[in-house]
Write a protein that holds these residues in place. Structure first.
Motif, PDB file in Angstrom:
ATOM      1  N   LEU A  30       0.857  -1.181   0.000  1.00 49.77           N
ATOM      2  CA  LEU A  30       0.000   0.000   0.000  1.00 49.77           C
ATOM      3  C   LEU A  30       0.895   1.233   0.000  1.00 49.77           C
ATOM      4  O   LEU A  30       1.762   1.390   0.863  1.00 49.77           O
ATOM      5  N   VAL A  31       0.667   2.125  -0.965  1.00 48.80           N
ATOM      6  CA  VAL A  31       1.541   3.282  -1.162  1.00 48.80           C
ATOM      7  C   VAL A  31       0.739   4.565  -0.957  1.00 48.80           C
ATOM      8  O   VAL A  31      -0.259   4.800  -1.652  1.00 48.80           O
ATOM      9  N   ASP A  32       1.188   5.374  -0.011  1.00 53.47           N
ATOM     10  CA  ASP A  32       0.630   6.709   0.233  1.00 53.47           C
ATOM     11  C   ASP A  32       1.448   7.696  -0.593  1.00 53.47           C
ATOM     12  O   ASP A  32       2.649   7.864  -0.382  1.00 53.47           O
ATOM     13  N   VAL A  33       0.783   8.381  -1.562  1.00 53.07           N
ATOM     14  CA  VAL A  33       1.506   9.268  -2.477  1.00 53.07           C
ATOM     15  C   VAL A  33       1.446  10.723  -2.036  1.00 53.07           C
ATOM     16  O   VAL A  33       1.853  11.612  -2.785  1.00 53.07           O
ATOM     17  N   LEU A  34       0.945  10.987  -0.826  1.00 50.22           N
ATOM     18  CA  LEU A  34       0.881  12.349  -0.314  1.00 50.22           C
ATOM     19  C   LEU A  34       2.245  12.769   0.220  1.00 50.22           C
ATOM     20  O   LEU A  34       3.120  11.930   0.439  1.00 50.22           O
ATOM     21  N   PRO A  51       5.944   9.893  -2.016  1.00 48.23           N
ATOM     22  CA  PRO A  51       5.271  11.062  -2.592  1.00 48.23           C
ATOM     23  C   PRO A  51       5.323  11.059  -4.105  1.00 48.23           C
ATOM     24  O   PRO A  51       6.294  10.586  -4.713  1.00 48.23           O
ATOM     25  N   LEU A  52       4.274  11.586  -4.700  1.00 48.16           N
ATOM     26  CA  LEU A  52       4.180  11.584  -6.160  1.00 48.16           C
ATOM     27  C   LEU A  52       5.357  12.314  -6.793  1.00 48.16           C
ATOM     28  O   LEU A  52       5.868  11.894  -7.836  1.00 48.16           O
ATOM     29  N   PRO A  80      -6.111  13.953  -7.245  1.00 47.40           N
ATOM     30  CA  PRO A  80      -5.685  13.280  -8.483  1.00 47.40           C
ATOM     31  C   PRO A  80      -4.386  12.495  -8.361  1.00 47.40           C
ATOM     32  O   PRO A  80      -4.005  11.796  -9.299  1.00 47.40           O
ATOM     33  N   LYS A  81      -3.701  12.597  -7.232  1.00 44.89           N
ATOM     34  CA  LYS A  81      -2.356  12.039  -7.166  1.00 44.89           C
ATOM     35  C   LYS A  81      -2.327  10.519  -7.213  1.00 44.89           C
ATOM     36  O   LYS A  81      -1.423   9.921  -7.786  1.00 44.89           O
TER      37      LYS A  81
END
Length: 413
Positions: A30-34, A51-52, A80-81
């Motif tokens: 699970l990847v949090d892109v914030l 992060p993105l 949208p990330k």
């Protein structure tokens, strides 16, 4: 794992229920892109932070298996990330990536107790926190006594001034009664003018008087303890001194907190004022630079130089607004924040027009200007209502979305 596809974005998606089952089974990453600030504030247990803006640089190190099941998520359905991260990972060769569209917003709505800011482990029975085993400490008895004394002092420091005063009264009365009872037992607990204090009501009042002056560390010499009462008097004097120190420190710290709070508030208001003023100056500079460029077949060097300077100043103000949203000293009032966001959107519009003018009439984008444009685009992508770790009113979220749209236009120029 059941994956759905959103018709407008063509990105594989996973539902919350399927995500919970996959997490319990341990079959996904699970990847949090914030941004890291948001991840530190709150994230889904078991997630890693990628992060993105760092995805292209760090993905292959963080996610070495390109065939592994990966799920990305963002702040909520309008962020949208998460979907953008799926597209970028697919372009990099990852074959099994999906998007949890509900993001933090949906997760918090259904499972508010299952969020964390510490390291968690995913087990078959659910989400459990990892705890390190206690270490063995030498001289445990000595350290325990020291820790007990520290806790005692801390407990006194945590009490209010009124509570400390009540405690002092209790010590005085308790000590007075103790001296009076010792007088009954030994006949020489307290002495005045060479004679023992009597055992009646007058003797009780005298004992309370002696206890009061002892608890305030003030001795008049007219009453002196004898025998065991001396030990009690020493202990009471120590206790009274500690209480007195706590009261004095509270008066001093309260005033210091007031002064520090006032200084921080003044500095914070000054910072907000500087941001608004600088945004206005940047906008004025961009308009003046656009007039230099207008009507020229080739952008004059002065226009390019002024555009570079304005871009660097604007990046600095964007960082200030970024810190204001992620690490605020205090929460600004909504009208003030709305004015700042409106100023950002206005500067972005002016900058879009200036870039169209400068780059249509000049050589390729100068390196300094390109660096500033990339920085402002990256910072602007993180200014969105679902990206920042707090809730904003609809009007503020609208300004944030507008800033993101304008930032995407700069990238396309």
């Amino acid at each position: 794992m059941t994956v759905a596809t959103h018709p407008t974005e063509h990105v594989p998606e996973i539902s919350r229920d399927d995500l919970v089952r996959a997490l319990r089974a341990g079959g996904i990453t699970l990847v949090d892109v914030l941004p890291p600030e948001s991840f530190a504030a709150v994230h889904i247990p078991g997630a890693i932070n990628l992060p993105l803006v760092d995805l292209l640089d760090r993905a292959r190190q963080t996610l070495p298996d390109q065939n592994a099941a990966i799920v990305t998520y963002c702040g909520g359905p309008t962020c949208p990330k998460g979907a953008q991260a799926v597209r970028e990972l697919n372009q990099m060769g990852y074959t099994n990536v999906s998007h949890y569209r509900g993001g933090l917003e949906e997760w918090l709505e259904y499972e508010p107790q299952k969020v964390t800011v510490t390291t968690r482990a995913v087990t078959t029975g659910g989400i459990a926190e990892r705890a390190a085993p206690p270490a063995r400490i030498p001289f445990a008895g000595r350290l325990a006594a020291r820790e007990l004394s520290i806790r005692f002092v801390d407990a006194l420091a945590d009490r209010s001034i009124s509570q400390l005063f009540v405690l002092w009264i209790e010590i005085v009365l308790g000590g007075g009664v103790a001296y009076w009872l010792l007088g009954w037992l030994t006949d020489t607990a307290l002495m005045t003018n060479g004679a023992a204090v009597d055992h009646g009501a007058r003797g009780l009042l005298t004992a309370i008087y002696f206890s009061a002056v002892t608890a305030t560390s003030v001795g008049y010499g007219d009453i002196v303890p004898a025998g065991v009462a001396r030990i009690l008097a020493i202990l009471e004097a120590i206790g009274g001194l500690i209480l007195f120190g706590c009261v004095v420190s509270k008066f001093v710290s309260r005033r210091q907190e007031q002064l520090i709070g006032e200084i921080h508030h003044i500095a914070f208001e000054d910072r907000l004022g500087r941001v608004r003023t600088n945004l206005l100056l940047v906008r004025t500079e961009l308009q003046a630079t656009a007039r230099l460029c207008a009507g020229q077949s080739v952008a004059p060097p002065e226009a390019v130089a002024r555009a570079e300077s304005a871009a660097m100043v604007f990046v600095g103000e964007l960082r200030a607004v970024h810190d204001l949203l992620y690490r605020p000293q205090e929460t600004p009032e909504e009208p003030v924040l709305e004015a700042i966001l409106a100023g950002l959107a206005s500067v972005f519009r002016e900058f879009n027009e200036l870039l169209l003018c400068v780059e249509a009439r000049s050589a390729p984008r100068p390196p300094a200007l390109a660096t500033s444009v990339a920085a402002m685009s990256r910072l602007a992508r993180e200014i969105c209502g679902d990206c920042v770790p707090r809730q904003f009113a609809p009007a503020l979220r609208s300004w944030m979305d507008q800033i993101q749209r304008l930032a995407r236009q700069i990238e396309q120029i």
